[in-house]
Design an enzyme around this catalytic site. Sequence first.
Site, PDB file in Angstrom:
ATOM      1  N   THR A  99       5.532   6.059  -9.317  1.00 55.80           N
ATOM      2  CA  THR A  99       6.365   7.208  -9.149  1.00 55.80           C
ATOM      3  C   THR A  99       6.786   7.428 -10.781  1.00 55.80           C
ATOM      4  O   THR A  99       7.650   8.217 -11.046  1.00 55.80           O
ATOM      5  CB  THR A  99       8.090   7.141  -8.317  1.00 55.80           C
ATOM      6  OG1 THR A  99       8.458   5.999  -8.855  1.00 55.80           O
ATOM      7  CG2 THR A  99       7.349   6.822  -7.109  1.00 55.80           C
ATOM      8  N   TYR A 102      -5.523 -10.154 -10.102  1.00 56.90           N
ATOM      9  CA  TYR A 102      -5.129  -9.798 -11.455  1.00 56.90           C
ATOM     10  C   TYR A 102      -4.508 -10.743 -12.034  1.00 56.90           C
ATOM     11  O   TYR A 102      -3.492 -11.505 -11.196  1.00 56.90           O
ATOM     12  CB  TYR A 102      -4.741  -8.238 -11.381  1.00 56.90           C
ATOM     13  CG  TYR A 102      -5.544  -7.346 -10.578  1.00 56.90           C
ATOM     14  CD1 TYR A 102      -6.738  -6.953 -11.006  1.00 56.90           C
ATOM     15  CD2 TYR A 102      -5.113  -6.965  -9.333  1.00 56.90           C
ATOM     16  CE1 TYR A 102      -7.492  -6.176 -10.193  1.00 56.90           C
ATOM     17  CE2 TYR A 102      -5.946  -6.025  -8.551  1.00 56.90           C
ATOM     18  CZ  TYR A 102      -7.224  -5.628  -9.066  1.00 56.90           C
ATOM     19  OH  TYR A 102      -8.082  -4.976  -8.227  1.00 56.90           O
TER      20      TYR A 102
END
Length: 395
Positions: free
Chosen positions: A311, A239
């Site tokens: 998170t 990526y």
Amino acid sequence: MAQKEGCAYNGSGLTTPLGKAIDEPLCKGVSRSPDGLLTTLHSARSPVVYLPVVYLPVVYLPVVYLSVVYLPVVYLSVVYLQLGDQPTGDQGEKVDRPVEEGGPPAVDWGQWWTYDGISGPRFWGVINPAWSRCREGRRQSPINIDPITLLYDPNLTPFAVDRVTVGGVLLNTGHGVEWRAAQGSALANVTGGPLSYTYTLTHARIHFGHTNHLGSEHLVDNKAFPGELQLYGYNSQLYRNFSQASSQVYGVLAVALLIQVGESVTPELRVLLDGVERITYGGSSVTAASLVVRGLLPATEHYLTYDGSLTQPACHETVTWIIPNKPLYINTAMLHQLRALRQGNSSSLAHAPLANNFRPVQTAHHRTIRTNIHFTTTTRGVRCRAGEQRPIYKV
């Protein structure tokens, strides 16, 4: 503390695993000390502070419902309007906050979530349909690390971090303290261990509590640490950048360094937090000191690893987590500086502390947590049966 009869392991040779923690697993009949730790959000474009506003009937607005759809309806609803101040840096310059994924490009979704109240973690999955994984995901992070369920994997080799010096910026994002590698700076790569690709570290986030009994996102045997530093990198072989990689398979690496209170601060952690007293309010930033990222890693080759998620929204389940088996250390004075930080400089946020910026632990759903800490060899040459291994805590 004295050990009771039973099988014991003392093969790691580590004296402070995760700082005063499980030093060895024993068979049944072992005692524990509670002080031990482990070795072994279609929104109209809004003006600029989030305030809850009650809209009476016959007011049409796009409203987010628990069905996770946007419907313009006549309804008594409570929504958040973006009425906040534009963040500024330490010299008064505007600081661009990263735009969260999953919403119209013109909307800064990063300002629509918090760590408490009706925009807190329990509601992230309904604030923005693109964040549904926060509510429905089966591989969410953080989690509680149960020492009894750890699986020894002899194929887990040590992971390596490039020893390069990285320039950066230290920011108060309104959600936490974040270090970001400076544009054009050399970057550190991470290879080996559970990783099949090369990951490039781009930023770090620190989570901390208002007391020493909470603050970390990951727990060890249901015990929280005062803080947790998370180093984030993206798969630079597949990526182009972190934004692209964050939603893609094998996209993200996160190294979770649990933080314990000590007499002194881990040297490189002190470097990372240098200038933190100048970013009191959300949106402020300061040029960070040059950082040797590798110096943040504790002196151990032992670690835990599992597959999880980011998170923060959008909670993409694309993260390989690595948790080294020793903590970093921070002193009371530095913790006091962190706890003095505020979420913003508007009247509604200037007194809102940045502390307690952690997501509660998520259900593990029977995920495997692997480790290269070998629990089966014992000091007496006796092998503990897998079903009988129990952790022992010592001070």
